[in-house]
Scaffold this motif. Structure first.
Motif, PDB file in Angstrom:
ATOM      1  N   PHE A 189      -2.866  57.426 -21.798  1.00 46.43           N
ATOM      2  CA  PHE A 189      -1.586  56.734 -21.987  1.00 46.43           C
ATOM      3  C   PHE A 189      -0.425  57.727 -21.979  1.00 46.43           C
ATOM      4  N   ALA A 190      -0.602  58.858 -22.650  1.00 46.60           N
ATOM      5  CA  ALA A 190       0.451  59.887 -22.710  1.00 46.60           C
ATOM      6  C   ALA A 190       0.716  60.465 -21.318  1.00 46.60           C
ATOM      7  N   LEU A 191      -0.349  60.762 -20.579  1.00 45.90           N
ATOM      8  CA  LEU A 191      -0.205  61.284 -19.221  1.00 45.90           C
ATOM      9  C   LEU A 191       0.518  60.286 -18.331  1.00 45.90           C
ATOM     10  N   SER A 192       0.175  59.008 -18.471  1.00 48.25           N
ATOM     11  CA  SER A 192       0.816  57.963 -17.669  1.00 48.25           C
ATOM     12  C   SER A 192       2.301  57.862 -17.981  1.00 48.25           C
ATOM     13  N   CYS A 193       2.644  57.957 -19.254  1.00 53.04           N
ATOM     14  CA  CYS A 193       4.061  57.906 -19.655  1.00 53.04           C
ATOM     15  C   CYS A 193       4.835  59.086 -19.077  1.00 53.04           C
ATOM     16  N   ILE A 194       4.232  60.278 -19.139  1.00 51.34           N
ATOM     17  CA  ILE A 194       4.891  61.471 -18.617  1.00 51.34           C
ATOM     18  C   ILE A 194       5.147  61.340 -17.116  1.00 51.34           C
ATOM     19  N   LEU A 195       4.110  60.894 -16.378  1.00 54.72           N
ATOM     20  CA  LEU A 195       4.232  60.775 -14.930  1.00 54.72           C
ATOM     21  C   LEU A 195       5.218  59.673 -14.533  1.00 54.72           C
ATOM     22  N   GLN A 196       5.099  58.513 -15.199  1.00 57.31           N
ATOM     23  CA  GLN A 196       5.918  57.354 -14.820  1.00 57.31           C
ATOM     24  C   GLN A 196       7.371  57.505 -15.256  1.00 57.31           C
ATOM     25  N   PHE A 197       7.574  57.808 -16.515  1.00 53.04           N
ATOM     26  CA  PHE A 197       8.929  57.776 -17.069  1.00 53.04           C
ATOM     27  C   PHE A 197       9.596  59.155 -17.141  1.00 53.04           C
TER      28      PHE A 197
END
Length: 327
Positions: free
Chosen positions: A150-158
């Motif tokens: 979830f943290a990796l996804s947030c970093i990449l997306q936002f």
């Protein structure tokens, strides 16, 4: 779980269907049927993770030999297939090296050549850390991995506004589930009467079908992260695994799924060769065969034959190399 080969074979057929299926019509059911076959890749991820967890639990996992094995059986065939494609499709030298070193995957994500090979190798590099986490933290390792995803996804997306690799990132949860499948699911299912297991499988299948139909085929869910529909498909993926396992168990000794097992043994070769030659084979057959649906069948048969031959050649090469190393 007794059905790893069968699931691999089913997954391979799904991937071929996703790329080459020719519809009879445009009914919602048929559209759902062939568009939902993208879960074939997720089934590969699941089985791979489950197999690694099983080896680790038996004390058979060794980091060095594992990574060398993956280089030999995953990366080396990927380089060879890329070389074949470079010659056949007349790539430039620069493009060939961009492919084999993962630069194209970084730039194009799922649109890159054989992205699955690059993606699974990236995950394999992280597997030793995942297994250490599992060994030390037990079941607590699973929510930790989900939080990391979830943290990796947030970093990449936002943070970075980079979405190309979500075709891989959003398949990490099913990989994590595969690592913990015995502890999270199978251990609990084994405590239940068979009739309750069948009910759970049916309910999970219905829920998964509705979610995939609504959020992965009718529309593609892209929130909160890009390609989120891969995560939505998890209930259907699990239901498929559980149902196939139940069927294989019930039919054990009565019927052997020879075809699925056979295809399950040539999955990587089939996946690779279809992306090199598949579309050309189908286009040529379309000019020769008047019934379009038979073209799909012919394409599948041709690719399976090619994959089998390629598998045998790779196997022979591995034997010769090992023989030379021992000499």
């Amino acid at each position: 779980m007794r059905c790893k080969k069968e699931i691999m074979g089913l997954a391979a057929l799904m991937v071929v269907m996703f790329h080459f299926y020719i519809p009879f019509g445009r009914t919602p059911f048929e559209i759902y049927l062939f568009r939902s076959t993208f879960i074939g890749v997720d089934l590969f991820f699941f089985v791979s993770a489950y197999s690694l967890a099983s080896r680790n639990d038996k004390g058979e996992f060794k980091v060095g030999s594992f990574l060398l094995n993956r280089l030999e059986y995953i990366y080396a065939p990927f380089v060879l297939l890329s070389l074949i494609a470079a010659i056949y499709k007349k790539w430039g030298v620069a493009n060939f090296f961009k492919v084999i070193f993962g630069v194209e995957f970084y730039e194009r994500g799922g649109g890159s050549f054989l992205w699955y090979f690059v993606g699974i190798m990236v995950i394999y590099l992280m597997v030793p850390l995942m297994l250490i986490l599992k060994r030390r933290m037990k079941l607590w390792g699973f929510p930790i991995l989900i939080i990391c995803w979830f943290a990796l996804s947030c970093i990449l997306q936002f943070g970075l506004n980079y979405t190309k690799m979500f075709i891989l990132i959003n398949r990490l949860p099913i990989f994590f589930i595969g690592l913990y499948y015995d502890e999270l699911i199978l251990a609990n299912l084994n405590k239940l009467k068979k009739v309750y297991v069948y009910i759970i499988e049916a309910v999970l299948f219905v829920i998964g079908t509705v979610l995939v139909y609504k959020y992965a085929t009718t529309i593609r869910l892209l929130k909160p992260f890009a390609d989120m529909y891969y995560v939505v498909a998890i209930p259907l993926i699990l239901a498929t695994v559980m149902i196939v396992n139940t069927i294989v168990t019930l039919l054990k000794g009565k019927y052997d799924s020879i075809i699925l097992k056979f295809i399950g043994g040539i999955t990587l070769e089939l996946y690779g060769l279809q992306m090199v030659f598949g579309y050309d084979i189908e286009m040529k057959l379309l000019k020769l065969v008047p019934v379009k649906q038979l073209v799909f069948v012919g394409t599948v048969i041709a690719l399976i034959v090619m994959a089998y031959i390629f598998n045998k050649l790779l196997g022979l090469t591995h034997k010769l190399i090992k023989k030379e190393m021992k000499a």
